[in-house]
Write a protein that holds these residues in place. Sequence first.
Motif, PDB file in Angstrom:
ATOM      1  N   SER B 137       0.836  -1.211   0.000  1.00 12.64           N
ATOM      2  CA  SER B 137       0.000   0.000   0.000  1.00 12.64           C
ATOM      3  C   SER B 137       0.864   1.251   0.000  1.00 12.64           C
ATOM      4  CB  SER B 137      -0.904   0.029   1.233  1.00 12.64           C
ATOM      5  OG  SER B 137      -1.700  -1.112   1.274  1.00 12.64           O
ATOM      6  N   ALA B 138       1.998   1.184   0.713  1.00 13.04           N
ATOM      7  CA  ALA B 138       2.892   2.341   0.760  1.00 13.04           C
ATOM      8  C   ALA B 138       3.536   2.568  -0.606  1.00 13.04           C
ATOM      9  CB  ALA B 138       3.969   2.138   1.825  1.00 13.04           C
ATOM     10  N   ASP B 139       4.041   1.481  -1.238  1.00 12.27           N
ATOM     11  CA  ASP B 139       4.595   1.612  -2.592  1.00 12.27           C
ATOM     12  C   ASP B 139       3.555   2.215  -3.521  1.00 12.27           C
ATOM     13  OD1 ASP B 139       7.247   0.514  -2.411  1.00 12.27           O
ATOM     14  OD2 ASP B 139       6.343  -1.459  -2.113  1.00 12.27           O
ATOM     15  N   GLY B 140       2.328   1.688  -3.419  1.00  8.16           N
ATOM     16  CA  GLY B 140       1.262   2.144  -4.298  1.00  8.16           C
ATOM     17  C   GLY B 140       0.891   3.593  -4.043  1.00  8.16           C
ATOM     18  N   GLU B 141       0.858   3.977  -2.765  1.00 11.96           N
ATOM     19  CA  GLU B 141       0.514   5.364  -2.426  1.00 11.96           C
ATOM     20  C   GLU B 141       1.513   6.329  -3.056  1.00 11.96           C
ATOM     21  OE1 GLU B 141      -0.306   6.209   1.710  1.00 11.96           O
ATOM     22  OE2 GLU B 141       0.677   8.171   1.579  1.00 11.96           O
ATOM     23  N   VAL B 142       2.798   5.978  -2.938  1.00 13.41           N
ATOM     24  CA  VAL B 142       3.833   6.870  -3.448  1.00 13.41           C
ATOM     25  C   VAL B 142       3.743   7.002  -4.969  1.00 13.41           C
ATOM     26  CG1 VAL B 142       6.331   7.063  -3.747  1.00 13.41           C
ATOM     27  CG2 VAL B 142       5.384   6.558  -1.494  1.00 13.41           C
ATOM     28  N   ILE B 143       3.543   5.873  -5.646  1.00 12.89           N
ATOM     29  CA  ILE B 143       3.466   5.917  -7.112  1.00 12.89           C
ATOM     30  C   ILE B 143       2.192   6.642  -7.557  1.00 12.89           C
ATOM     31  CG2 ILE B 143       3.287   4.513  -9.203  1.00 12.89           C
ATOM     32  CD1 ILE B 143       5.061   2.432  -7.753  1.00 12.89           C
ATOM     33  N   ALA B 144       1.077   6.352  -6.866  1.00 12.15           N
ATOM     34  CA  ALA B 144      -0.185   7.015  -7.223  1.00 12.15           C
ATOM     35  C   ALA B 144      -0.084   8.519  -7.006  1.00 12.15           C
ATOM     36  CB  ALA B 144      -1.329   6.440  -6.400  1.00 12.15           C
ATOM     37  N   LEU B 145       0.582   8.906  -5.919  1.00 11.36           N
ATOM     38  CA  LEU B 145       0.722  10.339  -5.650  1.00 11.36           C
ATOM     39  C   LEU B 145       1.606  10.986  -6.712  1.00 11.36           C
ATOM     40  CD1 LEU B 145       0.362  12.901  -4.081  1.00 11.36           C
ATOM     41  CD2 LEU B 145       1.957  12.080  -2.346  1.00 11.36           C
ATOM     42  N   MET B 146       2.666  10.268  -7.145  1.00 10.81           N
ATOM     43  CA  MET B 146       3.500  10.837  -8.202  1.00 10.81           C
ATOM     44  C   MET B 146       2.676  11.027  -9.469  1.00 10.81           C
ATOM     45  SD  MET B 146       7.257   9.679  -9.578  1.00 10.81           S
ATOM     46  CE  MET B 146       6.900   8.644 -10.988  1.00 10.81           C
ATOM     47  N   ALA B 147       1.835  10.041  -9.782  1.00 13.45           N
ATOM     48  CA  ALA B 147       0.986  10.160 -10.972  1.00 13.45           C
ATOM     49  C   ALA B 147       0.036  11.354 -10.839  1.00 13.45           C
ATOM     50  CB  ALA B 147       0.203   8.870 -11.185  1.00 13.45           C
ATOM     51  N   GLU B 148      -0.609  11.482  -9.672  1.00 14.22           N
ATOM     52  CA  GLU B 148      -1.546  12.595  -9.460  1.00 14.22           C
ATOM     53  C   GLU B 148      -0.822  13.939  -9.553  1.00 14.22           C
ATOM     54  OE1 GLU B 148      -4.699  12.609  -9.353  1.00 14.22           O
ATOM     55  OE2 GLU B 148      -4.929  10.431  -9.317  1.00 14.22           O
ATOM     56  N   THR B 149       0.401  13.967  -9.035  1.00 14.36           N
ATOM     57  CA  THR B 149       1.178  15.202  -9.045  1.00 14.36           C
ATOM     58  C   THR B 149       1.534  15.592 -10.479  1.00 14.36           C
ATOM     59  OG1 THR B 149       2.122  14.348  -7.012  1.00 14.36           O
ATOM     60  CG2 THR B 149       3.100  16.305  -7.887  1.00 14.36           C
ATOM     61  N   GLU B 244       5.238 -11.252  -6.079  1.00 13.46           N
ATOM     62  CA  GLU B 244       4.064 -11.087  -5.226  1.00 13.46           C
ATOM     63  C   GLU B 244       3.872  -9.604  -4.885  1.00 13.46           C
ATOM     64  OE1 GLU B 244       0.722 -12.012  -3.706  1.00 13.46           O
ATOM     65  OE2 GLU B 244       1.926 -13.467  -4.810  1.00 13.46           O
ATOM     66  N   ASP B 245       4.982  -8.918  -4.527  1.00 18.24           N
ATOM     67  CA  ASP B 245       4.938  -7.462  -4.259  1.00 18.24           C
ATOM     68  C   ASP B 245       4.307  -6.719  -5.434  1.00 18.24           C
ATOM     69  OD1 ASP B 245       6.341  -7.868  -1.943  1.00 18.24           O
ATOM     70  OD2 ASP B 245       8.248  -7.018  -2.654  1.00 18.24           O
ATOM     71  N   LEU B 246       4.776  -7.063  -6.634  1.00 17.50           N
ATOM     72  CA  LEU B 246       4.327  -6.338  -7.823  1.00 17.50           C
ATOM     73  C   LEU B 246       2.854  -6.596  -8.108  1.00 17.50           C
ATOM     74  CD1 LEU B 246       7.457  -6.692 -10.137  1.00 17.50           C
ATOM     75  CD2 LEU B 246       6.513  -4.565  -9.230  1.00 17.50           C
ATOM     76  N   LYS B 247       2.411  -7.822  -7.865  1.00 18.07           N
ATOM     77  CA  LYS B 247       0.992  -8.122  -8.083  1.00 18.07           C
ATOM     78  C   LYS B 247       0.125  -7.294  -7.144  1.00 18.07           C
ATOM     79  CE  LYS B 247       1.448 -12.816  -9.572  1.00 18.07           C
ATOM     80  NZ  LYS B 247       1.444 -14.168  -9.018  1.00 18.07           N
ATOM     81  N   VAL B 252      -3.161  -2.258  -5.859  1.00 19.32           N
ATOM     82  CA  VAL B 252      -3.256  -0.953  -5.179  1.00 19.32           C
ATOM     83  C   VAL B 252      -3.427   0.153  -6.217  1.00 19.32           C
ATOM     84  CG1 VAL B 252      -2.091   0.692  -3.660  1.00 19.32           C
ATOM     85  CG2 VAL B 252      -1.805  -1.765  -3.274  1.00 19.32           C
ATOM     86  N   LEU B 253      -2.622   0.076  -7.286  1.00 16.11           N
ATOM     87  CA  LEU B 253      -2.673   1.124  -8.307  1.00 16.11           C
ATOM     88  C   LEU B 253      -4.011   1.096  -9.049  1.00 16.11           C
ATOM     89  CD1 LEU B 253       1.001   0.842  -9.567  1.00 16.11           C
ATOM     90  CD2 LEU B 253       0.009   2.665  -8.169  1.00 16.11           C
ATOM     91  N   ASP B 254      -4.553  -0.096  -9.243  1.00 19.60           N
ATOM     92  CA  ASP B 254      -5.904  -0.194  -9.808  1.00 19.60           C
ATOM     93  C   ASP B 254      -6.884   0.546  -8.919  1.00 19.60           C
ATOM     94  OD1 ASP B 254      -5.727  -1.541 -12.194  1.00 19.60           O
ATOM     95  OD2 ASP B 254      -5.753  -3.528 -11.270  1.00 19.60           O
ATOM     96  N   GLY B 255      -6.727   0.335  -7.607  1.00 18.45           N
ATOM     97  CA  GLY B 255      -7.604   0.990  -6.640  1.00 18.45           C
ATOM     98  C   GLY B 255      -7.534   2.503  -6.744  1.00 18.45           C
TER      99      GLY B 255
END
Lengths: 212, 395
Positions: B137-149, B244-247, B252-255
Amino acid sequence: MNEPLTVAMPKGRIFDEAVDLLREAGFPLPPEFDDSRKLIVDAPEADLRFILAKPMDVPTYVEHGVADLGVAGKDTMIEEERDVYEILDLNISECYMAVAALPGYQKSDINPKVASKYPNLATKYFKEQGEQVEIIKLNGSIELAPLVGLADRIVDIVSTGRTLRENGLVELETIVPITSRLIVNPVSYRMKDGRIDDLVERLSKVVEVEES
Amino acid sequence: MSTPFMFEKPAGMRDTLPAYYQTKNTVRERLERVIGSWGYLPIETPALEYYDTVGTASAILDRQLFKLLDQDGNTLVLRPDMTTPIARVAASSLKDQAFPLRLSYHSPLFRAQQKEGGRPAEFEQMGIELVGDGTASADGEVIALMAETLKSAGLAEFQIAIGHIGYVNALLLDVVGSEDRANVLRRYLYEKNYVGYKQHVKSLPLSSIDEKRLLNLLKLRGGRDKLTDAETLVNNGKAGQALEDLKQLWEVLDGYGVSDYIKLDLNLVMHMSYYTGVVFEGYGERLGFPLSSGGRYDELLEKFNRPAQATGFGIRLDLLVEALGQTEELPAQTCIVFSKERRCEAIAEAKRLRQQGERVVLQDLQGVESVDELSGAFVDVQYFIGKKQGGSKDE
């Protein structure tokens, strides 16, 4: 997404050979490109655009992304150290980098000098050999340097060895074999991945057939 | 060495003039708004740090560090990145705060440039660090935030490539058997030299199956389906964990609804040793250089004696502005030119307009070099000149 893929290439023989490879890979390129003085050549049927540059500048155009792809000699890749992907060995314009000197050359004890168009490559090579030399950068006609006493050795590209022979020079050591490489800008490699992967795939089939 | 010209700046240093400042500032504000709305708190750290601590712990190459000496002879570095100072802060000034920490920064960084003149050696970076959280979730949050930014900055098209250094390391080690030999191959990937990688693989005494596994690594880029291909190359221990991490990350990123921007690239090796897990890089249209990058660095914090998992990203503000490709117009300003007899009147008028939110320049006529140039520089020029107390008139 309608913009053509842009390919930076050196003029002359490498351009002709690379274009032949692209034709073999099924890109509909015209049998001849008309005006050889043009700097930008479009091939709309193949959805490609060629930028004709100095060989040493090809990696620069690609690094900055004004060209998505490029055809660059391994010599320029080593010399320029640009941040680009080196994707495919095209196996064209084969040659090698060598050290040459006048016959009967003996290592000088006092400040040996080496002339080259490739100062970075030459510096790295002699560093690896643990040899202390002064590198002198020249922009062409490197063979002149030992003849007039500017340097006692040179580092240069050798393809047939004719130029060396004609100038009465002999080869001392081979440094590294050279061929032309397909290089790709890191951003284009992602933003246009579909088209680039397709081109690389088709080209590698042609190149690998010729290899075996 | 020759003395510099009076107007000269050290190599790679730049002045920011008003038009560019304005543009950069607008972009910065947009990014800050998004990052702030995700609950990241901005911090600042000093420009100078010790070489022996932050300097050596940093991911930036030693030859890119600006170094200087303080009065006691200690070697200092100009901050080359913000991740390492933030790790230092998390382990010292914030050591009593429980993890996870969510911190953000925008800050000039300094990296010496060897190549060519004028490449920036000082540039502004904006980013976040999520310290003390090792979840997908943390990896996903950071990547999602970069995308939003990046989206909020106004980039029409961009993409984020995601890799996992754990997978690369596990595959290489599984095939070649020793860290030293894996390192040779890893370096080829790091240098983006796939030709050299392939040649080296072919020169190794490997079974044809193992050779194929190493060569097929280069094909692991594209959509989510590449994860299945990746499983066929190696799926034990750490590699299995990485996949497994990447899956999970993809879920998370789908979410977050950002997986359209995501491409998988399992060859992505951005540093020889710094990153420990998911790594990523952001690319935009119209610029040949990556705009942003980040990843998981679970070994950095322990260098500052507070071991913790962490991830974050940084966006190069200068490159982002270049990729956006538009200079913003300077804000419209009014100019009031006055002579000293009517100064009070002019000041009162300026005050009134400023209270209405206008930008007003108040200029004594006697101080003007060229009235034509002055009036040309403003949308609206008002004159309060002469003895008469009548109203103002527009130019």
